[in-house]
Write an enzyme that holds these catalytic residues in place. Structure first.
Site, mmCIF file in Angstrom:
data_model
loop_
_atom_site.group_PDB
_atom_site.id
_atom_site.type_symbol
_atom_site.label_atom_id
_atom_site.label_comp_id
_atom_site.label_asym_id
_atom_site.label_seq_id
_atom_site.Cartn_x
_atom_site.Cartn_y
_atom_site.Cartn_z
ATOM 1 N N GLU A 103 -8.515 -44.186 -11.896
ATOM 2 C CA GLU A 103 -9.713 -44.071 -12.602
ATOM 3 C C GLU A 103 -10.100 -45.235 -12.817
ATOM 4 O O GLU A 103 -9.516 -45.814 -13.878
ATOM 5 C CB GLU A 103 -9.985 -43.063 -12.941
ATOM 6 C CG GLU A 103 -9.791 -41.681 -12.111
ATOM 7 C CD GLU A 103 -10.121 -40.033 -13.206
ATOM 8 O OE1 GLU A 103 -11.378 -39.761 -13.980
ATOM 9 O OE2 GLU A 103 -9.506 -39.435 -12.948
ATOM 10 N N LYS A 153 -12.000 -47.167 -16.530
ATOM 11 C CA LYS A 153 -12.934 -46.427 -17.259
ATOM 12 C C LYS A 153 -13.968 -46.852 -17.556
ATOM 13 O O LYS A 153 -13.681 -48.515 -17.987
ATOM 14 C CB LYS A 153 -11.368 -46.990 -18.699
ATOM 15 C CG LYS A 153 -11.088 -46.256 -20.161
ATOM 16 C CD LYS A 153 -10.730 -46.922 -20.906
ATOM 17 C CE LYS A 153 -10.171 -46.116 -22.028
ATOM 18 N NZ LYS A 153 -11.648 -46.750 -22.812
ATOM 19 N N CYS A 174 -48.832 -71.235 -33.253
ATOM 20 C CA CYS A 174 -48.042 -71.365 -32.564
ATOM 21 C C CYS A 174 -47.920 -70.870 -31.183
ATOM 22 O O CYS A 174 -47.885 -69.931 -30.785
ATOM 23 C CB CYS A 174 -46.536 -70.955 -33.359
ATOM 24 S SG CYS A 174 -45.574 -71.668 -32.674
ATOM 25 N N LYS A 216 -6.369 -51.535 -20.981
ATOM 26 C CA LYS A 216 -7.264 -52.439 -21.171
ATOM 27 C C LYS A 216 -7.823 -53.361 -20.606
ATOM 28 O O LYS A 216 -6.314 -54.570 -21.070
ATOM 29 C CB LYS A 216 -7.895 -51.498 -22.857
ATOM 30 C CG LYS A 216 -7.566 -50.696 -23.005
ATOM 31 C CD LYS A 216 -8.926 -49.896 -23.656
ATOM 32 C CE LYS A 216 -9.374 -50.677 -25.366
ATOM 33 N NZ LYS A 216 -10.281 -50.093 -26.002
ATOM 34 N N TYR A 270 -15.525 -36.740 -15.275
ATOM 35 C CA TYR A 270 -13.702 -37.236 -14.723
ATOM 36 C C TYR A 270 -12.506 -36.013 -15.277
ATOM 37 O O TYR A 270 -11.828 -37.165 -14.958
ATOM 38 C CB TYR A 270 -13.406 -38.529 -15.074
ATOM 39 C CG TYR A 270 -13.860 -38.973 -16.268
ATOM 40 C CD1 TYR A 270 -12.962 -38.708 -17.966
ATOM 41 C CD2 TYR A 270 -15.186 -39.870 -17.129
ATOM 42 C CE1 TYR A 270 -13.643 -38.329 -19.078
ATOM 43 C CE2 TYR A 270 -15.041 -40.147 -18.633
ATOM 44 C CZ TYR A 270 -14.299 -39.300 -19.337
ATOM 45 O OH TYR A 270 -14.583 -39.577 -21.061
ATOM 46 N N CYS A 304 -41.581 -68.603 -37.963
ATOM 47 C CA CYS A 304 -42.308 -69.719 -37.665
ATOM 48 C C CYS A 304 -43.480 -68.912 -37.996
ATOM 49 O O CYS A 304 -44.185 -67.903 -37.381
ATOM 50 C CB CYS A 304 -43.064 -70.447 -36.349
ATOM 51 S SG CYS A 304 -44.448 -71.050 -36.165
ATOM 52 N N CYS A 356 -40.655 -75.519 -36.622
ATOM 53 C CA CYS A 356 -40.742 -74.858 -35.611
ATOM 54 C C CYS A 356 -40.910 -75.932 -34.657
ATOM 55 O O CYS A 356 -41.240 -76.599 -34.566
ATOM 56 C CB CYS A 356 -42.173 -73.919 -35.359
ATOM 57 S SG CYS A 356 -42.632 -73.896 -33.819
ATOM 58 N N ASP A 383 -16.826 -47.248 -20.024
ATOM 59 C CA ASP A 383 -17.558 -48.033 -21.200
ATOM 60 C C ASP A 383 -18.705 -47.696 -21.901
ATOM 61 O O ASP A 383 -19.553 -48.231 -21.570
ATOM 62 C CB ASP A 383 -16.937 -49.043 -20.917
ATOM 63 C CG ASP A 383 -17.012 -49.883 -22.652
ATOM 64 O OD1 ASP A 383 -17.027 -49.031 -23.847
ATOM 65 O OD2 ASP A 383 -17.875 -51.032 -22.926
ATOM 66 N N CYS A 391 -44.682 -75.736 -32.843
ATOM 67 C CA CYS A 391 -45.833 -76.153 -33.339
ATOM 68 C C CYS A 391 -45.456 -77.153 -35.083
ATOM 69 O O CYS A 391 -46.520 -78.006 -34.980
ATOM 70 C CB CYS A 391 -47.206 -75.134 -33.595
ATOM 71 S SG CYS A 391 -45.350 -74.307 -35.347
HETATM 72 S S1 IVH Z 1 -10.351 -38.937 -19.478
HETATM 73 C C1 IVH Z 1 -7.466 -36.430 -22.468
HETATM 74 N N1 IVH Z 1 -10.726 -40.620 -17.668
HETATM 75 O O1 IVH Z 1 -12.181 -43.852 -22.582
HETATM 76 C C2 IVH Z 1 -8.294 -36.773 -21.404
HETATM 77 N N2 IVH Z 1 -11.642 -40.581 -19.837
HETATM 78 O O2 IVH Z 1 -9.905 -42.859 -25.299
HETATM 79 C C3 IVH Z 1 -10.172 -37.272 -21.622
HETATM 80 N N3 IVH Z 1 -12.774 -42.582 -20.527
HETATM 81 O O3 IVH Z 1 -12.665 -40.895 -24.481
HETATM 82 C C4 IVH Z 1 -10.359 -38.387 -20.924
HETATM 83 N N4 IVH Z 1 -13.477 -43.413 -18.563
HETATM 84 O O4 IVH Z 1 -14.605 -41.061 -23.503
HETATM 85 C C5 IVH Z 1 -10.728 -40.232 -19.381
HETATM 86 N N5 IVH Z 1 -11.820 -42.168 -16.138
HETATM 87 C C6 IVH Z 1 -11.782 -41.382 -17.302
HETATM 88 C C7 IVH Z 1 -12.378 -42.709 -17.988
HETATM 89 C C8 IVH Z 1 -12.177 -41.959 -19.814
HETATM 90 C C9 IVH Z 1 -13.885 -43.464 -19.631
HETATM 91 C C10 IVH Z 1 -13.185 -42.759 -21.862
HETATM 92 C C11 IVH Z 1 -13.460 -41.102 -22.139
HETATM 93 C C12 IVH Z 1 -12.238 -41.321 -23.748
HETATM 94 C C13 IVH Z 1 -11.329 -42.747 -24.164
HETATM 95 C C14 IVH Z 1 -10.158 -42.964 -24.166
#
Ligand code: IVH
Length: 685
Positions: free
Chosen positions: A118, A120, A439, A317, A230, A433, A415, A122, A418
């Site tokens: 999946e 991740k 200005c 990451k 998720y 300024c 500035c 942000d 001006c």
């Molecule tokens: S699963 C026990 N899936 O990334 C597992 N986390 O530390 C629970 N996050 O705490 C998390 N995308 O806030 C999971 N597809 C994804 C995610 C995801 C973002 C975040 C979440 C988690 C942190 C990792």
């Protein structure tokens, strides 16, 4: 009035909720609406009317509650049904391979495991509780065991279903996910902040996290947040694999992202990682890596977890992207409040999916920290941020030569537009300024702010035409707008030479009408429109409520101002400085003559509550907490913040603070409900 019998109303409400929920889901989750906005609004309006007529049929999971309820003072805490763990993570592909190998060895399933890959997301982690198919509560992670109850804010996110539809829905379960700020919404939101003279958020993650902790759900509802889900947890969730469970959750109405794949080993996991490492910048939101989860849920318990992380899932990451480029020059931008921001201009560099050639250096401190010199190579980074930033420099000449000294960039003293000498306050990082009234970029910025929708709402005029009017000398200050005649506007072209469209008769009339209309804009918005530094929408509202009219506000001392809700030292100073300038006071007097509102609407106060003191706690159906307090004060009652034996009444709303209630019970303080309060209010004096 709809004149329906109770049971008919109940049935119609049920039907309306179901349809509205479905249309919401089509619009926000599937991105394929089947009704027009107009039809949708009509249904919502009908539901609102019915719920108003039959208050006993109101429900917190009704789609009418999405717009956000009353502000909360503090968040109540809630306990997670299962600890909210986080994921182990790594920047190394090898460590992902090791992780998979370790899991396979522990399970004795060498080469036979399946993994769901999946994105991740942000943003901010959130845990949603559903009971009997209805949204019951949303908690932040907090310390993993106990989190803040942010249900009222989360309810405003349209893609979160308030009611679920379909089969196999467990009686009680939690679903976890991530609240994110999509790029487009984030950019719009930051633009508004900057126009209001507020600091923009550095990145969508910070903005999302700040948003779900806002005290006023109505503000959250305007921010267009998204939530991806998720992870399901609960006793009776059907489905043996994580993938199947998520598909099921999607059918119930959850926004389960499509960006996922089942991989049957490390090769396919790497394909997924490599693909998204390349493609991530084409997504309309930020991701910071890839998550892999063992697909067979039955194996999760066998692997178990460490104190912090499960052993059946981990995260890869992505590194923040950087580019090197040659610095060409430093430019300085002047905002509407006079703040001067240094911007590095460099040779175009390909970074995170776009060509960039400018990056903010924020302020002088940052400039000095970097030790930036002309001729340097700059290191530009785009991490979670949309706006690139300079994170380092490589000096063309690293020796402390005379040349190097000469090349050191120092902040400008005047500035750039001006020429006024810049001012830098000790407690602030930025230079500004001070030539507030003369200005040019400040004048234009201020006009743009004044006419904006949330201020005087004359925004049909537009920024370019505004500039043209200033250039022609038609307007020098806000009061000149109110002297404009239709003839002044007809034929006016924008100042931009590319845009030759001129204002026609009808357009001119519309603008004149909008200007006329703006005389009805309430005091709090007029105050916001003046563009006083640090006085954003919320502060303006609080000031207007507190001081009631502009004269009281002008007369307020620094000490009085800092006592006002939402006003800190810097804001108080800025307000004092604004009204200390005679030109500003003269402008206000001219605007008064034009008919703008400089006082709050008169309320019909009384002495009904004279001599009585009240503590107000919780949220209410008919008023916001602030409104309720205001009513008490208007009727000569006194508001006290904490319960003691000296108070007469504790007005109890929903979610009343448990401590307050306990204390009132102990001290024998009279507790009244919202209904009882309303009765008191309506009793004859
Ligand atoms: S699963 C026990 N899936 O990334 C597992 N986390 O530390 C629970 N996050 O705490 C998390 N995308 O806030 C999971 N597809 C994804 C995610 C995801 C973002 C975040 C979440 C988690 C942190 C990792």
């Amino acid at each position: 009035m709809t004149n329906l019998h109770f049971n008919e109303a109940k049935e119609r409400i049920r039907e309306l909720r179901e349809r509205i929920n479905r249309f919401n889901w089509e619009y926000y989750v599937l991105d394929s609406p089947s009704v027009s906005d107009g039809e949708f609004d009509m249904l919502l309006k009908e539901l609102e009317q019915l719920e108003e007529e039959y208050p006993e049929l109101q429900s917190p999971s009704s789609p009418t509650r999405r717009v956000g309820g009353e502000p909360n003072k503090d968040f109540v805490q809630g306990r997670h049904s299962y600890p909210m763990l986080s994921l182990s993570n790594t920047y190394s592909r090898e460590e992902i391979v090791d992780f998979v190998n370790r899991a396979e060895e522990a399970l004795d399933l060498k080469g036979k495991t399946e993994w769901v890959c999946e994105l991740k997301y942000d943003g901010v982690a959130i845990s949603l509780l559903y009971e009997d198919g209805k949204f019951a509560r949303a908690l932040t992670r907090g310390n993993g065991i106990v989190g803040d109850d942010v249900s009222d804010n989360i309810r405003t996110i349209r893609s979160i279903p308030l009611e679920l539809y379909g089969d196999d829905i467990p009686a009680r379960f939690e679903i976890r996910g991530e609240v994110i700020f999509p790029h487009k919404a984030f950019e719009q939101f930051n633009k508004i902040r900057m126009n209001n003279g507020e600091e923009p958020f550095a990145n969508p993650r910070n903005a999302a996290s700040g948003s779900i902790k806002l005290l006023d759900p109505r503000e959250v509802s305007e921010r267009k947040l998204e939530c991806f889900l998720y992870y399901l947890m609960g006793e009776d969730i059907k489905g043996e694999t994580h993938y199947q469970r998520l598909q099921k959750a999607r059918q119930w109405g959850f926004n389960v992202p499509k960006y996922m794949a089942v991989a049957d080993g490390v090769d396919q996991i790497m394909d997924f990682i490599n693909y998204w490492d390349e493609q991530r910048h084409s997504l309309p939101f930020d991701i910071d890596g890839i998550v892999i989860k063992l697909n067979d849920v039955g194996l999760w318990d066998k692997l178990g977890a460490t104190a912090k992380n499960p052993r059946w899932a981990t995260a890869f990451k992505f590194k923040a992207e950087q580019a090197h480029s040659k610095l060409l020059k430093i430019e300085y931008q002047v905002g509407r409040t006079g703040i001067v921001t240094p911007v590095a201009v460099f040779e175009p560099a390909w970074l995170a999916g776009t060509w960039v050639k400018r990056a903010s250096i924020h302020n002088e401190d940052q400039m000095q920290k970097l030790g930036i010199r002309y001729g340097d190579e700059v290191i530009v980074e785009k991490g979670g941020e949309i706006i690139p930033k300079i994170v380092g420099v490589i000096h063309s000449d690293d020796k402390h030569t005379v040349q190097a000294e000469q090349n050191t960039v120092s902040f400008i003293e005047n500035c750039p537009v001006c020429g006024a000498r810049l001012v830098k306050r000790e407690e602030e990082a930025g230079h500004y300024c001070p030539n507030y009234n003369h200005c040019p970029p400040q004048i234009l910025g201020r006009f743009q702010h004044f006419i904006s929708r949330k201020a005087m709402n004359i925004d049909s005029l537009g920024g370019e035409r505004m500039q043209a009017m200033i250039d022609r000398g038609l307007v020098k200050d806000f009061s000149d707008l109110y002297k404009l005649r239709k003839e002044d506007l007809i034929g006016l072209a924008s100042s931009n030479t590319q845009n030759k469209a001129t204002i026609q008769e009808k357009g001119a009339q519309n603008i004149i009408n909008a200007i006329e209309e703006s005389k009805h804009v309430p005091f709090e918005r007029v105050l916001f429109a003046l563009g006083i530094r640090y006085v954003g929408e919320v502060t303006a509202k609080k000031l207007a409520r507190h001081y009631k009219n502009i004269n009281n506000l002008i007369a307020a001392s620094f000490d009085e101002l800092v006592q006002t809700d939402d006003v800190g030292k810097i804001t108080a100073e800025s307000i004092g400085e604004y009204f200390g300038n005679d030109e500003n006071v003269a402008l206000i007097n001219r605007l008064k003559t034009c008919g703008l509102k400089f006082e709050t609407e008169q309320s019909c106060g009384s002495n009904r509550f004279s001599g009585l003191s009240f503590v107000v706690s919780g949220t209410f159906d008919s008023f916001s907490r602030d409104e309720l307090k205001q009513i008490i004060e208007e009727h000569s009652g006194k508001i006290i913040s904490s319960v003691s034996s000296k108070i007469d009444y504790l007005v109890c709303g929903h979610k009343i603070g448990p401590e307050k209630k306990k204390k009132a019970e102990k001290l024998g303080v009279k507790m009244i409900t919202e209904e009882e309060f309303k009765q008191m209010l309506n009793e004859k004096e």
